[in-house]
Design a protein around this motif. Structure first.
Motif, short mmCIF file in Angstrom:
data_model
loop_
_atom_site.label_atom_id
_atom_site.label_comp_id
_atom_site.label_asym_id
_atom_site.label_seq_id
_atom_site.Cartn_x
_atom_site.Cartn_y
_atom_site.Cartn_z
N ILE A 99 0.84 -1.21 0.00
CA ILE A 99 0.00 0.00 0.00
C ILE A 99 0.87 1.25 0.00
O ILE A 99 0.64 2.20 -0.76
N GLU A 100 1.91 1.25 0.84
CA GLU A 100 2.82 2.41 0.91
C GLU A 100 3.53 2.61 -0.43
O GLU A 100 3.71 3.74 -0.89
N ALA A 101 3.91 1.51 -1.07
CA ALA A 101 4.59 1.61 -2.37
C ALA A 101 3.66 2.19 -3.42
O ALA A 101 4.10 2.96 -4.30
N TYR A 102 2.39 1.84 -3.34
CA TYR A 102 1.42 2.38 -4.30
C TYR A 102 1.35 3.90 -4.19
O TYR A 102 1.39 4.62 -5.19
N TYR A 103 1.25 4.40 -2.95
CA TYR A 103 1.15 5.85 -2.77
C TYR A 103 2.44 6.55 -3.18
O TYR A 103 2.41 7.66 -3.74
N ALA A 104 3.57 5.93 -2.91
CA ALA A 104 4.84 6.52 -3.33
C ALA A 104 4.95 6.56 -4.85
O ALA A 104 5.41 7.56 -5.43
N ARG A 105 4.49 5.48 -5.47
CA ARG A 105 4.57 5.39 -6.93
C ARG A 105 3.68 6.43 -7.60
O ARG A 105 4.01 6.98 -8.65
N THR A 106 2.53 6.69 -7.01
CA THR A 106 1.58 7.64 -7.60
C THR A 106 1.77 9.06 -7.07
O THR A 106 1.03 9.97 -7.44
N LYS A 107 2.79 9.24 -6.18
CA LYS A 107 3.13 10.55 -5.62
C LYS A 107 1.94 11.20 -4.93
O LYS A 107 1.66 12.39 -5.09
N ARG A 108 1.22 10.37 -4.17
CA ARG A 108 0.09 10.85 -3.38
C ARG A 108 0.39 10.65 -1.90
O ARG A 108 1.18 9.78 -1.52
N THR A 109 -0.25 11.44 -1.07
CA THR A 109 -0.07 11.32 0.37
C THR A 109 -0.98 10.23 0.92
O THR A 109 -2.18 10.23 0.69
N MET A 110 -0.39 9.30 1.65
CA MET A 110 -1.15 8.20 2.22
C MET A 110 -1.73 8.63 3.57
O MET A 110 -1.00 8.97 4.50
N THR A 111 -3.05 8.62 3.67
CA THR A 111 -3.70 8.97 4.94
C THR A 111 -3.64 7.78 5.89
O THR A 111 -3.53 6.62 5.46
N GLU A 112 -3.75 8.07 7.18
CA GLU A 112 -3.58 7.05 8.21
C GLU A 112 -4.60 5.91 8.08
O GLU A 112 -4.30 4.75 8.35
N ASN A 113 -5.81 6.24 7.64
CA ASN A 113 -6.86 5.20 7.59
C ASN A 113 -6.58 4.13 6.55
O ASN A 113 -7.19 3.06 6.57
N ASN A 114 -5.64 4.40 5.63
CA ASN A 114 -5.32 3.38 4.63
C ASN A 114 -4.60 2.18 5.22
O ASN A 114 -4.62 1.10 4.64
#
Length: 414
Positions: A99-114
């Motif tokens: 999940i963290e890699a997905y957000y890093a790859r898409t350059k989006r901020t991962m919210t805590e609820n994810n």
């Protein structure tokens, strides 16, 4: 195994999306020889989901859930199952990294609820999500197997095929296939068909025979279960042969066949062409045929002759016939079929004339229909029908009767 599929999501109950997941899973489970006896849909509500699970536990030894594994507060599936099974939810580190890699790859901020999406039931086998974020999971408690899958079909389907299916195969003591075949009939009602084969239905066991009514059609679904695909097919063949001996004259196709696809298929087989003259059907017959790929090889054209003026001027129907017999008559249907065949230089001409309703026409009630089928070198057939239903139903059934008449005529003369 006897299975129940529970789809979780208020959007399903509101009709905003269709439950295609249940259809897919039923097909997959049938191949594994797992009986699916119930499909249930429940909204994003903890109390109602708990009630649904408790009912399923009394009648299934495999319960598959789809949906409710996401990051938001209304995603309640795994929390509810954890509470009912008295299992803790623990973080799956591999899923969290994904999940963290997905957000890093898409350059989006991962919210805590994810992070919630990476929680799994203690002791469960984790099913990787290679097309999304929330993993699935599967475990067996007190002889009941629970499988939790994501709701989006593009995530659920590959997850089940790659991970869910092998998990279930490992649970099965014996792998039996469930094979089905659908026989399609026209020109016979459901009650008459069932009466003709009532003894076959009464003594069914394997395979089973289930009649289903459609729009002016009837289908029989034959289902056989056997470890060998060859033996399952043999069981289906034997059942089909017994049915065909009784009502074979009404059988026109199998599985996904339609009357229109069979007409095109049969015309191609014999290298013949067709043209249509349509009064009450307004071009619907030709539209259905030409919607089928490859129809251009067999459909020459047609005429929508809704008025007497067009019947007379374009298709050369004598004014005397229209005055004496009427447009709604067997004689008019005969000439329309013959003349449209000649006009379009086709091998077969088919015509439709009648009263779709709701009002009578030429003193004839709604549902009065005549269909002509003209084949080069053979006597023209005219079919007289009395149909019931609203305007749309009469028009739909008329073109289906026309298809069936063409199929029967092709079989008789070619």
């Amino acid at each position: 195994m006897n299975a129940e599929i529970i789809a979780v999501g208020s959007e399903l109950l509101l009709g905003q999306i269709a439950n295609t997941n249940a259809q897919f899973l039923s097909q997959q489970l049938a191949e594994l020889g797992i009986n699916v006896y119930f499909h249930t849909v429940v909204g994003d509500n903890v109390q109602r989901l708990e009630q649904t699970v408790k009912i399923a536990q009394t009648r299934a030894d495999l319960i598959i859930f789809t949906g409710g594994l996401g990051p938001t507060k209304d995603d309640v599936t795994k929390e509810t199952i954890a509470r009912l099974l008295q299992r803790e939810l623990v973080m799956d580190e591999e899923a969290l990294r994904s999940i963290e890699a997905y957000y890093a790859r898409t350059k989006r901020t991962m919210t805590e609820n994810n992070k919630k999406q990476a929680l799994v039931l203690t002791g469960a086998e984790v099913l990787k999500n290679e097309y999304g974020m929330a993993p699935g999971m599967a475990l067996t408690v007190n002889d009941v197997t629970y499988m939790l899958l994501p709701g989006p079909p593009k995530e659920m389907m590959p997850m089940f095929i790659r991970y869910g299916r092998p998990f279930l195969l490992g649970k099965l003591q014996r792998h039996e296939r469930i094979e089905s075949r659908v026989l399609r009939f026209f020109g016979i009602g459901e009650s008459q068909l069932e009466t003709e084969i009532e003894d076959l239905i009464d003594r069914q066991s394997n395979p089973t025979i289930a009649p289903l009514a459609g729009d002016g059609e009837v289908t029989l679904r034959i289902t056989a279960k056997h470890a060998s695909a060859v033996e399952a097919k043999k069981l289906l063949d034997e059942a089909e042969q017994a049915i065909v001996r009784r009502v074979g004259q009404y059988l026109y196709g199998y599985n996904d066949d339609t009357l229109f696809s069979k007409v095109i298929e049969r015309l191609k087989k014999y290298g013949k062409t067709i043209a249509a003259a349509e009064s009450l059907t307004g071009g619907r017959f030709a539209a259905e045929l030409t919607a089928i790929p490859g129809a251009s090889q067999t459909v020459k054209g047609g005429v929508v002759c809704y008025t007497n003026e067009v019947k007379e001027r374009v298709l050369s129907i004598p004014a005397s016939v229209l005055k004496t017999d009427g447009a709604v008559s067997g004689q008019c249907a005969k000439l329309l079929a013959e003349h449209v065949r000649t006009l379009c230089q086709a091998d077969i001409g088919v015509s439709f004339t009648g009263v779709a309703g709701p009002d009578p026409l030429e003193g004839k009630p709604a549902g009065t229909v005549y269909i002509g089928v003209a084949v080069a070198g053979h006597e023209t057939e005219v079919h007289s029908l009395t149909l019931v239903g609203d305007r749309e139903t009469i028009r739909t059934r008329t073109i289906k009767y026309g298809c069936f008449a063409v199929l029967k005529r092709l079989t008789a003369v070619l």
